[in-house]
Design a protein around this motif. Structure first.
Motif, mmCIF file in Angstrom:
data_model
loop_
_atom_site.group_PDB
_atom_site.id
_atom_site.type_symbol
_atom_site.label_atom_id
_atom_site.label_comp_id
_atom_site.label_asym_id
_atom_site.label_seq_id
_atom_site.Cartn_x
_atom_site.Cartn_y
_atom_site.Cartn_z
ATOM 1 N N GLU A 15 -40.442 -0.575 -16.398
ATOM 2 C CA GLU A 15 -40.640 0.833 -16.013
ATOM 3 C C GLU A 15 -41.583 0.926 -14.819
ATOM 4 O O GLU A 15 -42.522 0.138 -14.713
ATOM 5 C CB GLU A 15 -41.281 1.595 -17.176
ATOM 6 N N VAL A 17 -43.745 3.999 -12.493
ATOM 7 C CA VAL A 17 -44.093 5.420 -12.350
ATOM 8 C C VAL A 17 -44.184 5.728 -10.857
ATOM 9 O O VAL A 17 -44.928 5.081 -10.120
ATOM 10 C CB VAL A 17 -45.433 5.738 -13.048
ATOM 11 N N LEU A 251 -36.394 1.488 -15.193
ATOM 12 C CA LEU A 251 -36.511 2.912 -15.518
ATOM 13 C C LEU A 251 -37.570 3.514 -14.601
ATOM 14 O O LEU A 251 -38.730 3.098 -14.636
ATOM 15 C CB LEU A 251 -36.906 3.088 -16.989
ATOM 16 N N LYS A 253 -39.924 6.547 -13.649
ATOM 17 C CA LYS A 253 -40.495 7.718 -14.331
ATOM 18 C C LYS A 253 -41.213 8.612 -13.324
ATOM 19 O O LYS A 253 -41.616 8.136 -12.259
ATOM 20 C CB LYS A 253 -41.459 7.251 -15.418
ATOM 21 N N ASN A 254 -41.399 9.884 -13.700
ATOM 22 C CA ASN A 254 -42.014 10.890 -12.823
ATOM 23 C C ASN A 254 -41.181 11.091 -11.557
ATOM 24 O O ASN A 254 -41.673 10.947 -10.438
ATOM 25 C CB ASN A 254 -43.464 10.523 -12.456
ATOM 26 N N ASP A 279 -36.756 13.777 -16.240
ATOM 27 C CA ASP A 279 -37.676 13.389 -15.169
ATOM 28 C C ASP A 279 -37.764 11.864 -15.045
ATOM 29 O O ASP A 279 -38.804 11.311 -14.690
ATOM 30 C CB ASP A 279 -39.069 13.992 -15.395
ATOM 31 N N SER A 280 -36.679 11.216 -15.377
ATOM 32 C CA SER A 280 -36.634 9.756 -15.229
ATOM 33 C C SER A 280 -35.190 9.331 -14.961
ATOM 34 O O SER A 280 -34.257 10.141 -15.068
ATOM 35 C CB SER A 280 -37.189 9.064 -16.479
ATOM 36 N N ARG A 282 -32.547 5.642 -15.133
ATOM 37 C CA ARG A 282 -32.372 4.191 -15.308
ATOM 38 C C ARG A 282 -31.398 3.690 -14.238
ATOM 39 O O ARG A 282 -30.333 4.293 -14.031
ATOM 40 C CB ARG A 282 -31.819 3.912 -16.712
#
Ligand code: EPU
Length: 440
Positions: A15, A17, A251, A253-254, A279-280, A282
């Motif tokens: 992940e 961000v 993934l 995120k944000n 809000d993400s 993949r």
């Protein structure tokens, strides 16, 4: 001076961000000048362009304090100077937003002309046109732009080209002008909407941001606000392509998937799997799945962003077939191509068009970033290449990407930031000088 050393061939997974948007925050920080009270700005990326913007704010007298990693309090009520000198302005082209913000608040501004740029000619005629339509006189002398107005009055501004910078600057100058301003042929990028949202949260009256007609009814007073910067669509797109180029599974995120639609559509055609959530997102490619050619033409939002052109071109060197990439915003945005060729890419550039013969592989090599997105493209190339890639001049990358190597390491990349010893650096510079002398 530092360089990135990348051992390629590792599949990115995990992940990441995404930080706040560079091209929004470099307008929002100067926009705080317009406020009649302190503001708190959150989701501020930790990048050099932010450091320069905050330094300029301090230099003109604003009080800036860091409340948290990504959160700042800025009090503009202590501003006493309306001048941004060359030493500060030369480091960042977006220093031109101090023109609109200072003019909009104090009816005067003096900012150094933004300097040369590796992307080609970057005129500011449309910025100056907007200021003068609103009632400001400008003079250009000794590399400085001087703006002065008795008062600013709302008016109709029609841009001859779609321009992000001039649209934002016109908004900054018009927000407190008397009466109604109508901006036509406005740019529609997410950062335009974000600047409008920020100004509206202070009490401005801006409608239509995100369409090509923006209407601004001037207000006398703007209150303090607490505001979070929109996620960076280009940082997100860069990680999407890094995931695809390494046949990874990441993934993000944000993010705001809607802002990434033009990138998503092209990547899906290339053979990349994408699943969007609120809000993400993949992004993944199976290890044995083929990547295939696609044609790309850059254009203003909602078209494919020029700031993603070097990254997608790099991915296309790894795909099968011949892809055509057409650049329609900047004259010199193929500066990275020579570096990619050093890594084995087969790319021919003719004017604004690049023909990419996908060879399916790249080999590590020593290369140099010539601008921000070129640097991002070389990182992607290095991650996907066989062997070791060393990227010099990473200060370009650090202008606009927050903790790039740390985020990539968290996804499993083998990337290190390594200091180039002073002695080696001096020799490199000497060699560069003699190379340049020969070129002339
Ligand atoms: N243009 C004019 N006259 C002007 C202004 C622009 O002719 O007064 C032309 C430019 O020469 C260009 C086109 O209009 O051909 C678009 O330029 P724009 O004004 O939209 O670019 P900008 O505001 O200077 C911003 C981003 C760039 C991004 C472009 C296009 C910031 C700080 N910079 O530049 O970002 O490429 O919009 O989307 O927002 C980057 O992040 O790597 C970067 C270069």
């Amino acid at each position: 001076m530092d360089k990135f050393v990348i051992k390629g061939g590792r599949r990115l997974s995990g992940e990441v961000v995404i930080s706040g948007a560079k091209n929004a925050v470099v307008a929002i920080l100067p926009a705080v000048i317009l406020s009649d009270q302190p503001c708190i700005i959150d989701n501020v990326p930790d990048i050099n362009d932010v450091r320069i913007s905050l330094k300029i704010l301090r230099e003109i007298g604003a009080e800036v304090s860091r409340l948290d990693t990504c959160k700042y309090r800025i009090d503009p009520t202590t501003i006493k100077r309306f001048c941004v000198p060359y030493e500060s302005a030369k480091k960042m082209r977006a220093s031109y937003y101090f023109l609109g913000a200072l003019l909009g608040k104090y009816n005067q501004a003096r900012v150094s002309m933004p300097g040369g740029c590796p992307l080609g000619d970057r005129p500011i005629d449309q910025h100056l046109k907007a200021f003068s339509i609103l009632g400001a006189d400008y003079t250009l002398s000794q590399g400085m732009i001087d703006l002065k107005a008795q008062k600013l009055t709302g008016n109709q501004i029609f841009f001859d080209v779609v321009t992000v910078g001039a649209t934002m600057n016109a908004m900054l100058a018009a927000v407190k002008a008397e009466g109604l301003t109508i901006i036509e042929n406005a740019a529609k990028e997410p950062h335009i909407v974000d600047l409008a949202n920020f100004l509206n949260s202070m009490g401005a009256n801006i409608m239509g941001a995100g369409t090509d007609v923006i209407k601004i009814r001037g207000v006398e007073y703007l209150r303090g606000t607490e505001y979070s910067v929109v996620p960076d669509q280009i940082e997100a797109g860069t990680f999407m392509i890094a995931a695809a180029a390494t046949k990874g599974d990441v993934l993000l995120k944000n993010i705001i998937p809607k802002h990434l639609e033009s990138i998503t559509k092209k990547l899906e055609k290339i053979g990349v799997n994408i699943e969007s959530f609120d809000d993400s997102m993949r992004v993944w490619v199976e290890a044995d799945a083929p990547l295939v050619k696609v044609n790309v033409k850059t254009s203003p939002h909602p078209g494919f962003p020029t700031d993603m052109q070097p990254q997608i071109a790099t991915l296309l060197t790894l795909a099968s077939g011949t892809s055509i990439v057409t650049e329609s915003i900047w004259d010199k945005r193929f500066g990275y191509v020579d570096e990619l060729r050093r890594m084995g890419a087969d790319i021919t550039v003719n004017g604004s068009v690049a023909l990419i013969e996908g060879t399916g592989r790249l080999n590590g090599a020593p290369v140099k970033a010539c601008d921000l997105r070129a640097g991002a493209a070389l990182i992607i190339a290095g991650l996907a290449a066989n062997g070791v890639t060393e990227i010099e001049d990473i200060f370009h990358i650090e202008r606009g990407y927050d903790s790039m190597e740390i985020k990539l390491r968290q996804l499993g990349a083998d990337i290190e930031k390594v200091a180039i010893p002073d002695e080696v650096q001096t020799n490199l510079e000497r060699n560069n000088l003699s190379e340049n002398a020969q070129a002339v």
